[in-house]
Design a protein around this motif. Structure first.
Motif, PDB file in Angstrom:
ATOM      1  N   PHE B  39       0.803  -1.225   0.000  1.00 37.32           N
ATOM      2  CA  PHE B  39       0.000   0.000   0.000  1.00 37.32           C
ATOM      3  C   PHE B  39       0.832   1.269   0.000  1.00 37.32           C
ATOM      4  N   PHE B  40       2.024   1.188   0.588  1.00 35.62           N
ATOM      5  CA  PHE B  40       2.790   2.415   0.796  1.00 35.62           C
ATOM      6  C   PHE B  40       4.109   2.467   0.039  1.00 35.62           C
ATOM      7  N   SER B  41       4.480   1.374  -0.603  1.00 39.85           N
ATOM      8  CA  SER B  41       5.786   1.294  -1.243  1.00 39.85           C
ATOM      9  C   SER B  41       6.862   1.624  -0.202  1.00 39.85           C
ATOM     10  N   THR B  42       8.087   1.932  -0.638  1.00 38.27           N
ATOM     11  CA  THR B  42       9.118   2.368   0.316  1.00 38.27           C
ATOM     12  C   THR B  42       9.860   3.549  -0.301  1.00 38.27           C
ATOM     13  N   PRO B  43      10.410   4.406   0.532  1.00 35.79           N
ATOM     14  CA  PRO B  43      11.113   5.587   0.013  1.00 35.79           C
ATOM     15  C   PRO B  43      12.221   5.204  -0.953  1.00 35.79           C
ATOM     16  N   VAL B  44      12.923   4.131  -0.654  1.00 40.65           N
ATOM     17  CA  VAL B  44      14.025   3.739  -1.521  1.00 40.65           C
ATOM     18  C   VAL B  44      13.502   3.360  -2.908  1.00 40.65           C
ATOM     19  N   GLU B  45      12.419   2.594  -2.917  1.00 40.92           N
ATOM     20  CA  GLU B  45      11.816   2.215  -4.193  1.00 40.92           C
ATOM     21  C   GLU B  45      11.362   3.437  -4.982  1.00 40.92           C
ATOM     22  N   VAL B  46      10.675   4.351  -4.266  1.00 40.98           N
ATOM     23  CA  VAL B  46      10.173   5.559  -4.922  1.00 40.98           C
ATOM     24  C   VAL B  46      11.343   6.355  -5.483  1.00 40.98           C
ATOM     25  N   GLY B  47      12.408   6.451  -4.673  1.00 44.67           N
ATOM     26  CA  GLY B  47      13.593   7.192  -5.118  1.00 44.67           C
ATOM     27  C   GLY B  47      14.170   6.562  -6.373  1.00 44.67           C
ATOM     28  N   LYS B  48      14.251   5.250  -6.378  1.00 51.31           N
ATOM     29  CA  LYS B  48      14.781   4.539  -7.547  1.00 51.31           C
ATOM     30  C   LYS B  48      13.932   4.834  -8.779  1.00 51.31           C
ATOM     31  N   ARG B  49      12.616   4.792  -8.567  1.00 50.65           N
ATOM     32  CA  ARG B  49      11.703   5.003  -9.689  1.00 50.65           C
ATOM     33  C   ARG B  49      11.850   6.423 -10.265  1.00 50.65           C
ATOM     34  N   VAL B  50      11.941   7.407  -9.345  1.00 50.03           N
ATOM     35  CA  VAL B  50      12.118   8.791  -9.795  1.00 50.03           C
ATOM     36  C   VAL B  50      13.402   8.886 -10.619  1.00 50.03           C
ATOM     37  N   TRP B  51      14.445   8.263 -10.086  1.00 54.02           N
ATOM     38  CA  TRP B  51      15.737   8.283 -10.777  1.00 54.02           C
ATOM     39  C   TRP B  51      15.627   7.678 -12.168  1.00 54.02           C
ATOM     40  N   GLN B  52      14.935   6.554 -12.247  1.00 54.35           N
ATOM     41  CA  GLN B  52      14.733   5.897 -13.550  1.00 54.35           C
ATOM     42  C   GLN B  52      14.019   6.809 -14.544  1.00 54.35           C
ATOM     43  N   MET B  53      12.972   7.452 -14.029  1.00 52.77           N
ATOM     44  CA  MET B  53      12.185   8.330 -14.908  1.00 52.77           C
ATOM     45  C   MET B  53      13.059   9.411 -15.522  1.00 52.77           C
ATOM     46  N   PHE B  54      13.932   9.976 -14.678  1.00 45.46           N
ATOM     47  CA  PHE B  54      14.798  11.041 -15.194  1.00 45.46           C
ATOM     48  C   PHE B  54      15.910  10.474 -16.061  1.00 45.46           C
ATOM     49  N   ALA B  55      16.455   9.320 -15.615  1.00 46.56           N
ATOM     50  CA  ALA B  55      17.592   8.729 -16.341  1.00 46.56           C
ATOM     51  C   ALA B  55      17.163   8.324 -17.756  1.00 46.56           C
ATOM     52  N   SER B  56      15.985   7.739 -17.836  1.00 43.45           N
ATOM     53  CA  SER B  56      15.536   7.304 -19.171  1.00 43.45           C
ATOM     54  C   SER B  56      15.055   8.481 -20.009  1.00 43.45           C
ATOM     55  N   GLY B  57      14.794   9.586 -19.361  1.00 45.28           N
ATOM     56  CA  GLY B  57      14.392  10.789 -20.079  1.00 45.28           C
ATOM     57  C   GLY B  57      12.908  10.824 -20.406  1.00 45.28           C
ATOM     58  N   MET B  58      12.151   9.781 -20.024  1.00 48.36           N
ATOM     59  CA  MET B  58      10.731   9.743 -20.381  1.00 48.36           C
ATOM     60  C   MET B  58       9.930  10.833 -19.668  1.00 48.36           C
ATOM     61  N   ILE B  59      10.426  11.281 -18.505  1.00 51.49           N
ATOM     62  CA  ILE B  59       9.654  12.229 -17.705  1.00 51.49           C
ATOM     63  C   ILE B  59       9.571  13.612 -18.345  1.00 51.49           C
ATOM     64  N   TRP B  60      10.610  13.950 -19.121  1.00 47.16           N
ATOM     65  CA  TRP B  60      10.658  15.332 -19.641  1.00 47.16           C
ATOM     66  C   TRP B  60       9.473  15.672 -20.511  1.00 47.16           C
ATOM     67  N   LYS B  61       9.062  14.707 -21.317  1.00 46.84           N
ATOM     68  CA  LYS B  61       7.923  14.941 -22.193  1.00 46.84           C
ATOM     69  C   LYS B  61       6.686  15.280 -21.355  1.00 46.84           C
ATOM     70  N   HIS B  62       6.463  14.492 -20.300  1.00 50.61           N
ATOM     71  CA  HIS B  62       5.274  14.690 -19.468  1.00 50.61           C
ATOM     72  C   HIS B  62       5.359  16.017 -18.708  1.00 50.61           C
ATOM     73  N   LEU B  63       6.558  16.292 -18.169  1.00 51.02           N
ATOM     74  CA  LEU B  63       6.733  17.548 -17.439  1.00 51.02           C
ATOM     75  C   LEU B  63       6.464  18.747 -18.338  1.00 51.02           C
ATOM     76  N   SER B  64       7.012  18.679 -19.557  1.00 45.67           N
ATOM     77  CA  SER B  64       6.883  19.853 -20.423  1.00 45.67           C
ATOM     78  C   SER B  64       5.432  20.053 -20.834  1.00 45.67           C
ATOM     79  N   ILE B  65       4.684  18.952 -20.990  1.00 45.90           N
ATOM     80  CA  ILE B  65       3.258  19.104 -21.334  1.00 45.90           C
ATOM     81  C   ILE B  65       2.482  19.721 -20.182  1.00 45.90           C
TER      82      ILE B  65
END
Ligand SMILES: Nc1ncnc2c1ncn2[C@@H]1O[C@H](COP(=O)(O)OP(=O)(O)OP(=O)(O)O)[C@@H](O)[C@H]1O
Ligand SMILES: [Mg+2]
Lengths: 282, 262
Positions: B39-65
């Motif tokens: 239900f709550f995930s863990t901070p480390v997991e969330v941190g990893k996921r955020v890092w992945q989003m930025f590392a892969s570059g997929m987040i930029w498209k969504h952010l810019s929209i």
């Protein structure tokens, strides 16, 4: 004119000649507040100010001094009577008058310099020229070091002086001043009074000067008029001040004639002040 | 308070929250997890996921929209609010006639409009912009209206005695006054522009932060939801800093203690 008007002694050389700058003829002013009876602030009363004449208006608080100036400025339309400016009936705002308000009237979003300069820019003066003149006027009122301050960064007295510069920079023919030195200390008041007299002597505007300081009124003026306690306030006293000019507003207070005048005027004013005070105490 | 000290204390709060979260979700207490990972995930997991989003570059498209939608909603809504605020404040008859309708429109929960906007404007950015506009418009409108109404009568009388005509009064008196009121609500307005964009995306779109969060929710990917929320929150903080900077520049004339944030 009123019945109680004091006739000037014959030996006084009054600026009797010369056209009238302002003539308030039998004006009456009422305020309508919804749900309350109409408040008759000023009863039919008259006041004439000649060109180049310095007239002070004194009276108990709340009697209608500001109201009288507002009517002269054209901000208030009298219910009865007429306001005439240089012989012409006043319609709308009085374009010949500069008005230094009792309350703060500076634009809080402009610096002292811009507040003064805008008064000229409104009339089409170029910006640089307006700023140069504004700077000069701020220097004259002793604020050379404060040109870049915003109103909230200035003291009450400094704001008044910016207001003075703002009014004078336009060179109006008629000056309306409502307790301009109110928030100043006694010494600065005298300095500002002398400054005002010097500026006034250069081009002799007609001045209507409201003050609650009788000594100041006598020191500055050609005439002091007294308003009765409101409601239905009237001008009930009119005293020519026959003190020689140029005057030093500090030294003049030591003159024996000054004391005579003070005594005469205060005798009449006192009665009015007591009336106002009496009304408001249970 | 010293800024470094303040920053340190703010950092401490984040550390405490993350610490409790991490412990609650990974350390067994009495045979049970306080914050079950499902239900709550863990901070480390969330941190990893955020890092992945930025590392892969997929987040930029969504952010810019999302950013585009927010900016558009803010500017269009503000422009409308300014125009109508001025108009209503200067024409009391107009204000009186439209008063009940303005109140009705403002009371309407904007979420119910979202499907209608999608019907009208499609699933692209404009339906989200429209939603944001309906939020921003009223905030700016009410503040500009108030700003024009609240001009000190003495300042106004003084300006008129200087000989200002209507146009000059507008430029030198009404506009600065309205602007200061508008700016006091700038934080709220920008916030609402973003809310409009994200809620719109959430309800139906193919891109943006709201879309990301919605996608993650659809597959019970709690880590993805939290990662999206974290990025959204950081995004808000950055925008808010920008707004504060603009505000400080434009409202230098205001006394400091009176500066309130709407
Ligand atoms: N807009 C208004 N509505 C109703 N009554 C008013 C209004 N303006 C002034 N008055 C009343 O008119 C009277 C005269 O007011 P005014 O401001 O002219 O007094 P004043 O002589 O200037 O007093 P002070 O010396 O305290 O400045 C007062 O009794 C005041 O309450
Ligand atoms: Mg007054």
């Amino acid at each position: 004119m009123q019945t109680a008007v004091q006739r000037p002694p014959a030996h006084i050389a009054l600026p009797d000649a010369g056209p009238l700058a302002v003539a308030l003829n039998d004006i009456s002013i009422s305020f309508a507040v919804p749900g309350r009876p109409v408040f008759k602030a000023v009863a039919p009363t008259s006041l004439h100010v000649r060109e180049g004449e310095f007239v002070s208006i004194v009276g108990p608080t709340g009697c209608g001094k500001s109201t009288l100036l507002n009517a002269t400025a054209g901000l208030l339309r009298p219910a009865g009577g007429t306001v005439t400016v240089f012989g012409e009936r006043l319609e709308g705002l009085n374009a010949k008058a500069g008005y230094l308000f009792q309350q703060d009237a500076l634009m809080p979003w402009k610096t002292a310099l811009d507040n003064v300069a805008i008064a000229l820019e409104v009339g089409g003066t170029r910006r640089e020229e307006a700023r140069a003149q504004a700077k000069e006027w701020l220097r004259k009122v002793g604020l050379a070091r404060f040109v870049d301050r915003y109103p909230h960064e200035l003291s009450g007295g400094q704001r008044k002086r910016v207001g003075l510069a703002q009014v004078l920079v336009r060179g109006p023919k008629i000056l309306l001043m409502d307790e301009p030195f109110g928030p100043l200390d006694a010494q600065t008041r005298q300095i500002m009074g002398t400054l005002l007299l010097n500026l006034w002597a250069q081009d002799r505007k007609a001045v209507m000067f409201v003050t609650h300081d009788l000594e100041e009124a006598i020191a500055l003026s050609d005439r002091v008029v007294i308003m009765s306690a409101g409601p239905e306030a009237r001008i009930i006293g009119d005293f020519p001040i026959d003190l020689a000019r140029p005057r030093d507003t500090a030294d003049i207070r030591l003159d024996p004639r000054f004391h005579e005048l003070y005594r005469d005027i205060w005798n009449q004013l006192k009665a009015e002040v007591v009336k106002t005070y009496g009304e408001e105490t249970p | 308070m010293h800024p470094v000290r303040l920053l340190f204390l703010q950092f401490l709060v984040a550390l405490a929250v993350i610490g409790i979260w991490q412990i609650g979700s990974t350390v067994e207490i009495g045979g049970d997890y306080l914050l079950p990972e499902f239900f709550f995930s863990t901070p480390v997991e969330v941190g990893k996921r955020v890092w992945q989003m930025f590392a892969s570059g997929m987040i930029w498209k969504h952010l810019s929209i999302t950013l585009t939608e927010t900016v558009l909603a803010f500017f269009i809504g503000s422009a409308g609010g300014v125009v109508f605020g001025f108009w209503f404040a200067r024409k009391p008859v107009v204000a009186a006639v439209f008063d009940p309708y303005v109140k009705m429109a403002n009371a309407l929960p904007r979420v119910v409009l979202a499907p209608i906007f999608m019907l009208w404007l499609g699933l692209g950015i404009w339906s989200k912009v429209a939603l944001g506009v309906t939020l921003v418009f009223f905030i700016v409108f009410f503040n500009v209206y108030q700003g024009v109404k609240e001009v000190s009568p003495v300042v106004l009388a003084n300006a008129r005695m200087m000989g200002m005509n209507e146009r000059q009064l507008f430029r030198s008196v009404y506009w600065p006054s309205a602007l200061s009121w508008m700016f006091s609500s700038l934080h709220t307005a920008v916030g609402f522009a973003l809310v409009g964009a994200v809620v719109g995306e959430y309800l139906g779109s193919a891109a943006g932060l709201g879309y990301l969060i919605h996608q993650a929710e659809g597959v019970f990917d709690v880590t993805g939801v939290f990662a999206g929320m974290f990025i959204l929150a950081a995004f808000v903080l950055v925008i808010d800093w920008g707004v504060s900077g603009i505000e400080r520049r434009l409202l230098v004339w205001r006394p400091q203690p009176a500066a309130d944030h709407g």
